[in-house]
Write a protein that holds these residues in place. Structure first.
Motif, short mmCIF file in Angstrom:
data_model
loop_
_atom_site.label_atom_id
_atom_site.label_comp_id
_atom_site.label_asym_id
_atom_site.label_seq_id
_atom_site.Cartn_x
_atom_site.Cartn_y
_atom_site.Cartn_z
N THR A 8 0.86 -1.18 0.00
CA THR A 8 0.00 0.00 0.00
C THR A 8 0.89 1.23 0.00
O THR A 8 1.93 1.25 0.67
CB THR A 8 -0.89 0.01 1.26
N GLY A 9 0.52 2.24 -0.75
CA GLY A 9 1.30 3.47 -0.74
C GLY A 9 1.36 4.09 0.64
O GLY A 9 0.51 3.84 1.50
N SER A 10 2.35 4.92 0.85
CA SER A 10 2.59 5.49 2.17
C SER A 10 1.53 6.53 2.54
O SER A 10 0.77 7.01 1.69
CB SER A 10 3.97 6.14 2.22
N GLY A 61 7.76 10.23 -2.59
CA GLY A 61 8.25 9.23 -3.52
C GLY A 61 7.78 7.82 -3.22
O GLY A 61 8.21 6.88 -3.88
N LYS A 62 6.92 7.65 -2.24
CA LYS A 62 6.46 6.31 -1.85
C LYS A 62 4.95 6.17 -2.08
O LYS A 62 4.24 5.62 -1.26
CB LYS A 62 6.80 6.05 -0.37
N SER A 63 4.48 6.67 -3.22
CA SER A 63 3.06 6.52 -3.59
C SER A 63 2.13 6.99 -2.48
O SER A 63 1.24 6.26 -2.03
CB SER A 63 2.75 5.07 -3.97
N ALA A 72 -3.62 17.26 -2.32
CA ALA A 72 -2.20 17.15 -2.01
C ALA A 72 -2.00 15.85 -1.23
O ALA A 72 -2.72 14.86 -1.48
CB ALA A 72 -1.72 18.38 -1.23
N THR A 73 -1.05 15.81 -0.29
CA THR A 73 -0.91 14.67 0.60
C THR A 73 -0.90 15.19 2.03
O THR A 73 -0.70 16.39 2.28
CB THR A 73 0.41 13.90 0.35
N SER A 74 -1.10 14.30 2.99
CA SER A 74 -1.16 14.73 4.38
C SER A 74 0.15 15.36 4.83
O SER A 74 0.17 16.23 5.69
CB SER A 74 -1.53 13.56 5.29
N GLY A 109 7.30 6.95 7.03
CA GLY A 109 7.53 7.47 5.70
C GLY A 109 7.66 6.42 4.62
O GLY A 109 7.93 6.75 3.46
N ASP A 110 7.48 5.14 4.97
CA ASP A 110 7.70 4.07 4.00
C ASP A 110 6.38 3.58 3.44
O ASP A 110 5.30 4.00 3.85
CB ASP A 110 8.44 2.91 4.69
#
Length: 239
Positions: free
Chosen positions: A17-19, A24-26, A144-146, A221-222
């Motif tokens: 599953t993406g991060s 850079g980790k989806s 965006a992202t969290s 972060g992974d």
């Protein structure tokens, strides 16, 4: 490109599953409004009505905040849109989930952003630029992202439809895929029809899908692991 050259599909196996917020980790996508906005939740049909022009999810267009139930000084203002270049990976994924693969963004009010490099070589992510623009615009909404959040904005809970549940992105909701903008991570490998998978490739993918391999995921972060059901399905596809 693979299919054009070889005339068959690659084997696609879901690995992770993406991060939540690892660059850079989806990363999972998140929807933000200004912190002073009373809006707290949205459905996919509403997102399509806000960001799209083709309206594949069947909702009438929503162009002002009043149409979303927001009252007060903001109600009559048009909704300003901020997000990714629609051709980028995150942009394509947002269109896939929210706009049902439509390519027709409501360009009249949409500002798109791409990753930019500062003179010192440091990277300014597209999502961070979108959220920074939203922080200056109380009438805006941003994708965006969290990890791009700042104190001037807040995340919106998302649901498939009015029945809910309305969910925010967390590690738990991403692994469970109850958050709809969680991003799956796939390996696509060459397995000719009727031929066995290369043993080394198979062993590598089998390790990632093993209990030990999945435990290696989920560090800060992974990438995140699959839930048990998804991992079982992936192992079955590999076999």
């Amino acid at each position: 490109g693979f299919e054009h050259v070889l005339n068959y599909k690659p084997l696609r196996v879901e690995l992770a599953t993406g991060s939540l917020d690892g660059p850079g980790k989806s990363c999972a996508l998140a929807v933000f409004v200004h912190r002073d906005n009373s809006l707290a939740q949205l459905t996919l049909a509403q997102l399509d009505a806000i960001f799209g022009d083709e309206l594949r999810r069947g909702h009438a267009p929503m162009r002002t905040w009043r149409e979303l139930g927001v009252t007060g000084a903001l109600a009559a203002k048009p909704i300003s849109l901020y997000g990714y270049d629609p051709r980028s990976g995150p942009g394509v994924f947002f269109r896939h989930v929210a706009l049902n693969d439509s390519q027709k963004i409501h360009w009249e009010t949409y500002a798109e952003f791409s990753d930019q490099k500062n003179p010192d070589g440091s990277l300014v992510r597209a999502g961070a630029q979108a959220v920074a623009a939203l922080a200056r615009d109380p009438a805006g909404i941003a994708v965006a992202t969290s990890g791009d959040a700042n104190a001037a904005v807040k995340m919106i809970a998302i649901a498939a439809d009015d029945r809910g549940p309305f969910v925010l992105p967390t590690k738990e909701t991403l692994v469970a895929r109850s958050y709809l903008f969680a991003r799956p991570v796939f390996a696509c490998v060459n397995r000719p029809p009727g031929a066995p998978l290369d043993p080394k490739v198979r062993e590598f993918l089998a390790y990632i899908l093993s209990a030990e391999g999945q435990r290696e995921l989920g560090r800060p972060g992974d990438y995140l692991p699959l839930d048990a059901s998804a991992a079982d399905s992936a192992r079955a596809a590999l076999n």
